[in-house]
Scaffold this motif. Structure first.
Motif, PDB file in Angstrom:
ATOM      1  N   ASN A  15     -48.968 -20.097 -48.239  1.00 39.49           N
ATOM      2  CA  ASN A  15     -49.664 -21.017 -47.337  1.00 39.49           C
ATOM      3  C   ASN A  15     -49.032 -20.994 -45.949  1.00 39.49           C
ATOM      4  OD1 ASN A  15     -51.435 -23.103 -46.494  1.00 39.49           O
ATOM      5  ND2 ASN A  15     -49.841 -24.609 -46.927  1.00 39.49           N
ATOM      6  N   VAL A  16     -47.704 -20.996 -45.885  1.00 40.07           N
ATOM      7  CA  VAL A  16     -47.021 -20.968 -44.589  1.00 40.07           C
ATOM      8  C   VAL A  16     -47.263 -19.633 -43.890  1.00 40.07           C
ATOM      9  CG1 VAL A  16     -44.782 -21.116 -43.425  1.00 40.07           C
ATOM     10  CG2 VAL A  16     -45.278 -22.625 -45.338  1.00 40.07           C
ATOM     11  N   TYR A  17     -47.230 -18.522 -44.644  1.00 44.65           N
ATOM     12  CA  TYR A  17     -47.485 -17.203 -44.049  1.00 44.65           C
ATOM     13  C   TYR A  17     -48.888 -17.122 -43.456  1.00 44.65           C
ATOM     14  CZ  TYR A  17     -43.343 -15.488 -46.565  1.00 44.65           C
ATOM     15  OH  TYR A  17     -42.079 -15.294 -47.046  1.00 44.65           O
ATOM     16  N   LYS A  18     -49.877 -17.629 -44.182  1.00 44.47           N
ATOM     17  CA  LYS A  18     -51.269 -17.513 -43.751  1.00 44.47           C
ATOM     18  C   LYS A  18     -51.611 -18.454 -42.606  1.00 44.47           C
ATOM     19  CE  LYS A  18     -53.415 -15.828 -47.961  1.00 44.47           C
ATOM     20  NZ  LYS A  18     -54.345 -16.117 -49.058  1.00 44.47           N
ATOM     21  N   ASN A  19     -51.102 -19.687 -42.655  1.00 44.50           N
ATOM     22  CA  ASN A  19     -51.525 -20.714 -41.716  1.00 44.50           C
ATOM     23  C   ASN A  19     -50.486 -21.065 -40.656  1.00 44.50           C
ATOM     24  OD1 ASN A  19     -53.988 -21.064 -43.150  1.00 44.50           O
ATOM     25  ND2 ASN A  19     -52.853 -22.227 -44.681  1.00 44.50           N
ATOM     26  N   GLY A  20     -49.259 -20.612 -40.828  1.00 43.97           N
ATOM     27  CA  GLY A  20     -48.201 -20.969 -39.896  1.00 43.97           C
ATOM     28  C   GLY A  20     -48.118 -20.031 -38.715  1.00 43.97           C
ATOM     29  N   LYS A  21     -47.269 -20.398 -37.779  1.00 46.86           N
ATOM     30  CA  LYS A  21     -47.037 -19.593 -36.585  1.00 46.86           C
ATOM     31  C   LYS A  21     -45.675 -18.935 -36.736  1.00 46.86           C
ATOM     32  CE  LYS A  21     -47.319 -19.896 -31.609  1.00 46.86           C
ATOM     33  NZ  LYS A  21     -47.472 -20.747 -30.447  1.00 46.86           N
ATOM     34  N   TYR A  31     -41.413 -18.644 -39.785  1.00 47.80           N
ATOM     35  CA  TYR A  31     -42.769 -19.186 -39.837  1.00 47.80           C
ATOM     36  C   TYR A  31     -42.657 -20.701 -39.916  1.00 47.80           C
ATOM     37  CZ  TYR A  31     -44.833 -14.631 -41.000  1.00 47.80           C
ATOM     38  OH  TYR A  31     -45.262 -13.330 -40.975  1.00 47.80           O
ATOM     39  N   VAL A  32     -43.504 -21.406 -39.168  1.00 49.95           N
ATOM     40  CA  VAL A  32     -43.488 -22.869 -39.171  1.00 49.95           C
ATOM     41  C   VAL A  32     -44.909 -23.386 -39.326  1.00 49.95           C
ATOM     42  CG1 VAL A  32     -42.965 -24.929 -37.815  1.00 49.95           C
ATOM     43  CG2 VAL A  32     -41.424 -22.983 -37.729  1.00 49.95           C
ATOM     44  N   LEU A  33     -45.056 -24.393 -40.191  1.00 55.03           N
ATOM     45  CA  LEU A  33     -46.344 -25.039 -40.429  1.00 55.03           C
ATOM     46  C   LEU A  33     -46.102 -26.523 -40.648  1.00 55.03           C
ATOM     47  CD1 LEU A  33     -49.429 -24.655 -41.038  1.00 55.03           C
ATOM     48  CD2 LEU A  33     -48.771 -24.426 -43.426  1.00 55.03           C
ATOM     49  N   GLU A  34     -46.923 -27.367 -40.033  1.00 57.24           N
ATOM     50  CA  GLU A  34     -46.793 -28.807 -40.260  1.00 57.24           C
ATOM     51  C   GLU A  34     -47.230 -29.138 -41.682  1.00 57.24           C
ATOM     52  OE1 GLU A  34     -48.468 -31.377 -37.350  1.00 57.24           O
ATOM     53  OE2 GLU A  34     -47.740 -30.147 -35.684  1.00 57.24           O
ATOM     54  N   ASN A  35     -46.507 -30.079 -42.333  1.00 60.13           N
ATOM     55  CA  ASN A  35     -46.815 -30.396 -43.727  1.00 60.13           C
ATOM     56  C   ASN A  35     -47.273 -31.838 -43.948  1.00 60.13           C
ATOM     57  OD1 ASN A  35     -44.478 -31.950 -43.655  1.00 60.13           O
ATOM     58  ND2 ASN A  35     -43.261 -30.511 -44.833  1.00 60.13           N
ATOM     59  N   ASN A  36     -47.450 -32.612 -42.878  1.00 59.16           N
ATOM     60  CA  ASN A  36     -47.955 -33.990 -42.972  1.00 59.16           C
ATOM     61  C   ASN A  36     -47.110 -34.876 -43.872  1.00 59.16           C
ATOM     62  OD1 ASN A  36     -50.142 -33.305 -41.278  1.00 59.16           O
ATOM     63  ND2 ASN A  36     -51.261 -32.503 -43.034  1.00 59.16           N
ATOM     64  N   SER A  37     -45.804 -34.706 -43.833  1.00 58.66           N
ATOM     65  CA  SER A  37     -44.901 -35.607 -44.532  1.00 58.66           C
ATOM     66  C   SER A  37     -43.757 -35.941 -43.584  1.00 58.66           C
ATOM     67  CB  SER A  37     -44.368 -34.967 -45.823  1.00 58.66           C
ATOM     68  OG  SER A  37     -43.415 -33.972 -45.526  1.00 58.66           O
ATOM     69  N   ILE A  80     -40.779 -24.701 -43.117  1.00 60.31           N
ATOM     70  CA  ILE A  80     -40.119 -23.633 -42.372  1.00 60.31           C
ATOM     71  C   ILE A  80     -39.745 -22.531 -43.350  1.00 60.31           C
ATOM     72  CG2 ILE A  80     -38.137 -23.021 -40.931  1.00 60.31           C
ATOM     73  CD1 ILE A  80     -37.967 -26.047 -40.211  1.00 60.31           C
ATOM     74  N   VAL A  81     -40.191 -21.313 -43.071  1.00 61.11           N
ATOM     75  CA  VAL A  81     -39.807 -20.157 -43.878  1.00 61.11           C
ATOM     76  C   VAL A  81     -39.017 -19.209 -42.985  1.00 61.11           C
ATOM     77  CG1 VAL A  81     -40.600 -18.173 -45.207  1.00 61.11           C
ATOM     78  CG2 VAL A  81     -41.776 -20.360 -45.432  1.00 61.11           C
ATOM     79  N   VAL A  82     -37.810 -18.872 -43.430  1.00 66.12           N
ATOM     80  CA  VAL A  82     -36.944 -17.953 -42.691  1.00 66.12           C
ATOM     81  C   VAL A  82     -36.852 -16.662 -43.485  1.00 66.12           C
ATOM     82  CG1 VAL A  82     -34.623 -17.584 -41.788  1.00 66.12           C
ATOM     83  CG2 VAL A  82     -35.623 -19.867 -41.731  1.00 66.12           C
ATOM     84  N   ILE A  83     -37.135 -15.543 -42.819  1.00 64.33           N
ATOM     85  CA  ILE A  83     -37.115 -14.234 -43.467  1.00 64.33           C
ATOM     86  C   ILE A  83     -36.039 -13.387 -42.814  1.00 64.33           C
ATOM     87  CG2 ILE A  83     -38.463 -12.173 -43.995  1.00 64.33           C
ATOM     88  CD1 ILE A  83     -40.966 -13.939 -43.582  1.00 64.33           C
TER      89      ILE A  83
END
Length: 118
Positions: A15-21, A31-37, A80-83
């Protein structure tokens, strides 16, 4: 990590890969994506191309510790996903920490900027 949890499920990473920046530098891709929490979720991904399990685990510990020490300056409510990039296997803690903060600055998810705007 007081304010954060780990991303563990494959569907969360996808989900983060597809929708994040994403932004990248020499050692990391973030990669970063807001998660509404009100909490951040941190996921770390290291390919077998980077090294054996000892090298991969060492990298994970470096990223997790860098994030933990600077957790208070990151905005809340993010996945946040760090690769790891291949060059990260030889990087020191200071280089990984600097790379993580640099990417946080590029994403504008850090509350306080420690860098000069040169």
């Amino acid at each position: 990590m007081i304010f954060s949890e780990s991303l563990k499920k494959n569907k969360d990473f996808t989900n983060v890969y597809k929708n994040g920046k994403s932004y990248a530098n020499k050692y990391l891709v973030m990669y970063v994506l807001e998660n509404n929490s009100d909490r951040n979720h941190l996921g770390i991904s290291v390919s077998k191309k980077v090294g054996n399990s000892v090298v991969r685990h060492h990298f994970c510990r470096l990223v997790r510790e860098s994030y933990r020490l600077h957790e208070a300056i990151f905005n809340s409510g993010l996945d946040i996903v760090v690769i790891a990039r291949n060059s990260a296997k030889d990087a020191s803690y200071a280089e990984i920490e600097s790379a993580l903060l640099h990417l946080g600055k590029l994403h504008k998810i850090i509350k306080i900027y420690f860098y000069n705007e040169d």
